[in-house]
Design an enzyme around this catalytic site. Structure first.
Site, PDB file in Angstrom:
ATOM      1  N   SER A 158      26.584  40.363  70.078  1.00 10.92           N
ATOM      2  CA  SER A 158      26.873  41.003  68.793  1.00 10.92           C
ATOM      3  C   SER A 158      25.625  41.353  67.992  1.00 10.92           C
ATOM      4  O   SER A 158      25.688  42.169  67.071  1.00 10.92           O
ATOM      5  CB  SER A 158      27.791  40.113  67.946  1.00 10.92           C
ATOM      6  OG  SER A 158      27.104  38.960  67.512  1.00 10.92           O
ATOM      7  N   LYS A 287      24.816  36.458  62.249  1.00  9.30           N
ATOM      8  CA  LYS A 287      24.895  37.876  61.895  1.00  9.30           C
ATOM      9  C   LYS A 287      23.783  38.180  60.886  1.00  9.30           C
ATOM     10  O   LYS A 287      23.078  37.293  60.423  1.00  9.30           O
ATOM     11  CB  LYS A 287      26.243  38.230  61.260  1.00  9.30           C
ATOM     12  CG  LYS A 287      27.475  37.806  62.039  1.00  9.30           C
ATOM     13  CD  LYS A 287      27.693  38.596  63.310  1.00  9.30           C
ATOM     14  CE  LYS A 287      28.912  38.089  64.064  1.00  9.30           C
ATOM     15  NZ  LYS A 287      29.016  38.705  65.400  1.00  9.30           N
TER      16      LYS A 287
END
EC number: 3.4.21.89
Length: 518
Positions: A158, A287
């Site tokens: 990701s 993230k």
């Protein structure tokens, strides 16, 4: 530090320095030292070092926040040895309950002061040496892991190409201030489950409220490790967990109706065993923070905007493009070295037709393809609202309602909650902020005919208690992030990704070692 944090520090200091003093009065007398010296917090540890003839610089190491408390415990142990107390359990009691153990030793008529010379005659067994060394290593590693830094491994793509699968990171706990564990009673080095079992590795017998020492806010564009916000409830099977989150699964089997899906899960506990996890035991995610409390975020044509202005573009962020090549065969080595595309990875490149391909590319790779002549045309593959079947609204992205027709490439605008800021709740924004108000901040919230009741009081105003953040993966089209589960509360923040200390893919990726994360 907040008032709550100061009170916690004061309480721990009270236990460590003040309460043991009552037993120290008589112990000091038995050691030939005026008893009153044992009643003075902190100073009594200086006197203990004098009595035990241990280095005086230990006294100053005590003053280091958190770690210094364990130096104090070490001083207590060196002192109690002078009374012939050498067993493991005697030292454990000295560390854990000195305010009870010191008076017990002091009142015991058999207690004799043997002094530092007597201590020198005591020899530990080999087993005891190993036990003490092991306990010290566990305590030291746990302290470092909790308050300074923690190792973390990248499990998914990701964040590619900023971070790669099997990058091993150090995550700094100091960047935003060390967070005190909500569940301090846990097996060292285990996150939430005992390996090889489905049993919890922690106990909720003791539960502490959220507290962070020397707090510093997350900044825009930081790469952050945090506890998965909607990981409070998980289906406790390997194929589920955070790979297939409970709320996503319930929404899916309920055909978009999460309440219907919940009932299906609850009616079959053998197939879908549920586990409720406290904040610090939820899965760790990593993230990039693209927006902070008070920001208004929007994603237009795949590009992030903050308060109407273009946001930071991570140098290695990537999205899908449709690429029409010049017809020449693609060379694996050239594609990897020049454009950072692995042609053996179907997540990065796949054939559409003829010399047209779907490719996951960074902005740098796009520019290189254009300038080299490899690409005749390059078109971003974006998902726009007018391209989505209207029957799918409410099933695509957060907040999963039929009002907000958002996609991963066309999202918002959405306001990020800020501590101390007051929100006016409306039927249009209720689904966006409902979970933050009810779950993350612990209120009751009901909607009654477009009126709202918070903690039993009808009101359309709510003032947030925490800052919130919006997290997105740099691999914008292959990231499970805030576009799917919403805000990240400040109490879920673990630390800042700091440095890559190891990276493995069919061997060591030497060029990634000790690379800072930007």
């Amino acid at each position: 530090m907040t008032t709550n944090q100061i009170l916690i520090v004061a309480l721990i200091s009270l236990i460590i320095f003040i309460l043991p003093a009552f037993g120290l009065y008589k112990l000091f007398q038995k050691a030939g030292t005026p008893g009153w010296k044992g009643l003075i917090p902190l100073y009594n540890t200086w006197v203990m070092l004098e009595i035990a003839q241990r280095p005086k610089h230990w006294f100053f190491w005590q003053l280091i926040p958190v770690a210094g408390w364990f130096v104090t415990m070490g001083i207590f142990i060196e002192f109690i040895k002078c009374f012939g107390k050498f067993s493991f359990w005697e030292h454990a009691l000295t560390c854990l309950v000195p305010f009870l153990y010191f008076p017990y030793v002091a009142m015991d008529q058999k207690t004799r002061f043997i002094g530092p010379q007597g201590v020198k005659h005591y020899q530990k067994s080999t087993v005891r040496e190993w036990v003490d060394a092991g306990i010290f290593a566990i305590v030291a590693a746990t302290l470092i892991r909790t308050f300074i830094f923690e190792a973390y491994t990248i499990p998914t793509g990701s964040m590619e190409k900023t971070l790669l699968i099997n990058d091993f990171l150090f995550v700094s706990k100091l960047s935003y201030g060390p967070r005190i564990p909500n569940t301090p009673l846990s097996i060292p080095f285990m996150h939430h489950t005992i390996p090889g079992t489905s049993s919890r590795s922690y106990s909720e017998l003791v539960k502490l409220p959220y507290s962070r020492w020397f707090e510093s806010p997350v900044k825009r564009n930081d790469v952050v490790v945090f506890n998965f916000p909607t990981g409070d409830t998980v289906i406790n099977r390997p194929e589920f967990q955070s790979q297939d989150p409970y709320y996503d699964f319930a929404r899916r089997i309920g055909s978009g109706d999460i309440n219907k899906g919940r009932q299906a899960v609850l009616s079959d506990p053998e197939t879908y065993p549920l586990v409720i996890r406290p904040v610090d035991k939820r899965e760790n995610y990593i993230k990039r923070c693209v927006a902070i409390g008070g920001d208004t975020l929007e994603v237009r044509d795949g590009r992030v905007y903050i308060d109407g202005k273009p946001g930071f573009i991570p140098p290695h962020s990537q999205i899908f493009y449709e690429v029409e090549t010049n017809g020449q065969p693609l060379n694996a080595e050239v594609m990897k070295e020049e454009y950072n595309v692995d042609i053996e990875n179907p997540d990065e490149i796949f054939s559409i037709s003829g010399n047209k391909y779907g490719m996951l590319l960074t902005a740098e790779a796009v520019d290189k393809m254009k300038s080299s002549g490899l690409a005749k045309s390059i078109t971003p593959q974006l998902i726009r609202p007018d391209q989505v079947d209207p029957r799918l609204w409410g099933t695509i992205c957060f907040p999963y309602d039929t009002i907000h027709k958002w996609t991963v490439d066309s999202f918002g605008p959405i306001w990020i909650p800020k501590k101390g800021a007051t929100l006016t709740i409306t039927p249009e924004n209720y689904s966006i902020y409902e979970r933050a108000i009810r779950v993350y901040e612990g209120n009751t919230l009901e909607r009654q005919n477009n009126k709202f009741v918070i903690n039993g009081q009808e009101t359309d105003k709510y003032t947030f208690k925490m800052d919130y953040y919006w997290m997105m993966g740099d691999n914008r089209h292959l990231s499970q992030d805030s576009r799917f589960w919403g805000f990240v509360p400040e109490d879920h923040v673990v630390g800042e990704a700091w440095i890559i200390w190891m990276s493995i893919n069919k061997g060591i990726r030497w060029n990634r070692l000790f690379r800072s994360i930007k």
